[in-house]
Scaffold this motif. Sequence first.
Motif, PDB file in Angstrom:
ATOM      1  N   LEU A   1     -14.678   6.658  -2.025  1.00 54.18           N
ATOM      2  CA  LEU A   1     -13.260   6.597  -1.080  1.00 54.18           C
ATOM      3  C   LEU A   1     -13.020   5.225  -1.127  1.00 54.18           C
ATOM      4  O   LEU A   1     -11.476   5.236  -0.959  1.00 54.18           O
ATOM      5  CB  LEU A   1     -13.756   7.752   0.299  1.00 54.18           C
ATOM      6  CG  LEU A   1     -13.955   9.391  -0.041  1.00 54.18           C
ATOM      7  CD1 LEU A   1     -13.867   9.492   1.247  1.00 54.18           C
ATOM      8  CD2 LEU A   1     -12.755   9.404  -0.757  1.00 54.18           C
ATOM      9  N   GLY A   2     -13.741   4.040  -0.771  1.00 56.32           N
ATOM     10  CA  GLY A   2     -13.438   2.986  -0.805  1.00 56.32           C
ATOM     11  C   GLY A   2     -12.374   2.409  -1.615  1.00 56.32           C
ATOM     12  O   GLY A   2     -12.136   1.551  -2.032  1.00 56.32           O
ATOM     13  N   ILE A   3     -13.291   2.087  -3.198  1.00 60.73           N
ATOM     14  CA  ILE A   3     -12.869   2.551  -3.873  1.00 60.73           C
ATOM     15  C   ILE A   3     -11.688   2.244  -4.719  1.00 60.73           C
ATOM     16  O   ILE A   3     -11.004   1.897  -5.125  1.00 60.73           O
ATOM     17  CB  ILE A   3     -14.348   2.630  -5.681  1.00 60.73           C
ATOM     18  CG1 ILE A   3     -14.938   1.628  -5.336  1.00 60.73           C
ATOM     19  CG2 ILE A   3     -13.030   2.445  -7.049  1.00 60.73           C
ATOM     20  CD1 ILE A   3     -16.261   1.886  -6.163  1.00 60.73           C
ATOM     21  N   PHE A   4     -10.995   3.823  -3.941  1.00 63.87           N
ATOM     22  CA  PHE A   4     -10.445   4.952  -4.472  1.00 63.87           C
ATOM     23  C   PHE A   4      -8.961   3.879  -3.593  1.00 63.87           C
ATOM     24  O   PHE A   4      -8.093   3.938  -3.913  1.00 63.87           O
ATOM     25  CB  PHE A   4     -10.304   5.822  -4.027  1.00 63.87           C
ATOM     26  CG  PHE A   4      -9.169   6.488  -4.769  1.00 63.87           C
ATOM     27  CD1 PHE A   4      -8.132   7.384  -6.271  1.00 63.87           C
ATOM     28  CD2 PHE A   4      -8.357   7.465  -3.787  1.00 63.87           C
ATOM     29  CE1 PHE A   4      -7.134   7.731  -6.540  1.00 63.87           C
ATOM     30  CE2 PHE A   4      -6.955   7.937  -3.513  1.00 63.87           C
ATOM     31  CZ  PHE A   4      -6.256   8.115  -5.002  1.00 63.87           C
ATOM     32  N   THR A   5      -8.698   4.132  -2.209  1.00 62.18           N
ATOM     33  CA  THR A   5      -8.803   3.164  -1.301  1.00 62.18           C
ATOM     34  C   THR A   5      -8.528   1.929  -1.910  1.00 62.18           C
ATOM     35  O   THR A   5      -7.402   1.615  -1.586  1.00 62.18           O
ATOM     36  CB  THR A   5      -8.666   3.596   0.455  1.00 62.18           C
ATOM     37  OG1 THR A   5      -9.006   5.008   0.279  1.00 62.18           O
ATOM     38  CG2 THR A   5      -7.996   3.242   1.125  1.00 62.18           C
ATOM     39  N   GLY A   6      -9.169   1.192  -2.341  1.00 60.14           N
ATOM     40  CA  GLY A   6      -8.940  -0.214  -2.478  1.00 60.14           C
ATOM     41  C   GLY A   6      -7.975  -0.138  -3.530  1.00 60.14           C
ATOM     42  O   GLY A   6      -6.851  -1.275  -3.558  1.00 60.14           O
TER      43      GLY A   6
ATOM     44  N   ALA B   1     -23.538   8.603   1.069  1.00 65.22           N
ATOM     45  CA  ALA B   1     -23.052   6.961   0.453  1.00 65.22           C
ATOM     46  C   ALA B   1     -22.173   6.760  -0.584  1.00 65.22           C
ATOM     47  O   ALA B   1     -21.802   5.961  -0.711  1.00 65.22           O
ATOM     48  CB  ALA B   1     -24.074   6.620   0.520  1.00 65.22           C
ATOM     49  N   GLY B   2     -22.816   7.294  -1.315  1.00 65.87           N
ATOM     50  CA  GLY B   2     -21.784   8.218  -3.133  1.00 65.87           C
ATOM     51  C   GLY B   2     -20.491   8.062  -3.098  1.00 65.87           C
ATOM     52  O   GLY B   2     -18.916   7.686  -3.033  1.00 65.87           O
ATOM     53  N   LEU B   3     -20.127   9.367  -2.370  1.00 66.71           N
ATOM     54  CA  LEU B   3     -18.843   9.667  -1.519  1.00 66.71           C
ATOM     55  C   LEU B   3     -17.904   8.937  -0.694  1.00 66.71           C
ATOM     56  O   LEU B   3     -16.686   8.680  -1.552  1.00 66.71           O
ATOM     57  CB  LEU B   3     -19.177  10.745  -0.550  1.00 66.71           C
ATOM     58  CG  LEU B   3     -17.435  11.073  -0.564  1.00 66.71           C
ATOM     59  CD1 LEU B   3     -16.958  12.110  -1.297  1.00 66.71           C
ATOM     60  CD2 LEU B   3     -18.067  12.783   0.351  1.00 66.71           C
ATOM     61  N   HIS B   4     -18.735   7.832   0.123  1.00 69.43           N
ATOM     62  CA  HIS B   4     -17.841   6.727   0.524  1.00 69.43           C
ATOM     63  C   HIS B   4     -17.077   5.502  -0.177  1.00 69.43           C
ATOM     64  O   HIS B   4     -16.398   5.181   0.214  1.00 69.43           O
ATOM     65  CB  HIS B   4     -18.731   6.303   1.832  1.00 69.43           C
ATOM     66  CG  HIS B   4     -18.821   7.227   3.064  1.00 69.43           C
ATOM     67  ND1 HIS B   4     -17.985   7.505   3.976  1.00 69.43           N
ATOM     68  CD2 HIS B   4     -19.930   7.920   3.910  1.00 69.43           C
ATOM     69  CE1 HIS B   4     -18.016   8.831   5.101  1.00 69.43           C
ATOM     70  NE2 HIS B   4     -19.214   8.210   4.446  1.00 69.43           N
ATOM     71  N   ARG B   5     -18.143   5.671  -1.576  1.00 71.79           N
ATOM     72  CA  ARG B   5     -18.369   4.464  -1.998  1.00 71.79           C
ATOM     73  C   ARG B   5     -17.033   4.667  -2.649  1.00 71.79           C
ATOM     74  O   ARG B   5     -16.364   3.733  -3.251  1.00 71.79           O
ATOM     75  CB  ARG B   5     -19.392   4.022  -2.571  1.00 71.79           C
ATOM     76  CG  ARG B   5     -19.355   2.819  -3.368  1.00 71.79           C
ATOM     77  CD  ARG B   5     -20.693   2.512  -4.748  1.00 71.79           C
ATOM     78  NE  ARG B   5     -20.197   1.324  -5.647  1.00 71.79           N
ATOM     79  CZ  ARG B   5     -20.972   1.347  -6.738  1.00 71.79           C
ATOM     80  NH1 ARG B   5     -22.014   2.400  -6.516  1.00 71.79           N
ATOM     81  NH2 ARG B   5     -20.755   0.526  -7.566  1.00 71.79           N
TER      82      ARG B   5
END
Length: 67
Positions: A8-13, A2-6
């Motif tokens: 990646l989401g922050i980086f993508t944003g 879940a930390g990886l997805h978070r």
Amino acid sequence: MAGLHRTLGIFTGFVAVVGAAFYPIYFRPLLLPEEYKKEQSVNRAGIVQEDIQPAGLKVWSDPFGRK
């Protein structure tokens, strides 16, 4: 995981926000040069370059002109 997805989401944003900020500044003038040439001709109407150009500096040139 879940930390990886978070992360990646922050980086993508962040990348999306930076891309959205650069689009009107950099990419739109490259895609629509005629619109910006017209706008610059209106903005620079009545300006005599020699009156405001500091000595020793290059005179304004067309930013859309190719070398």
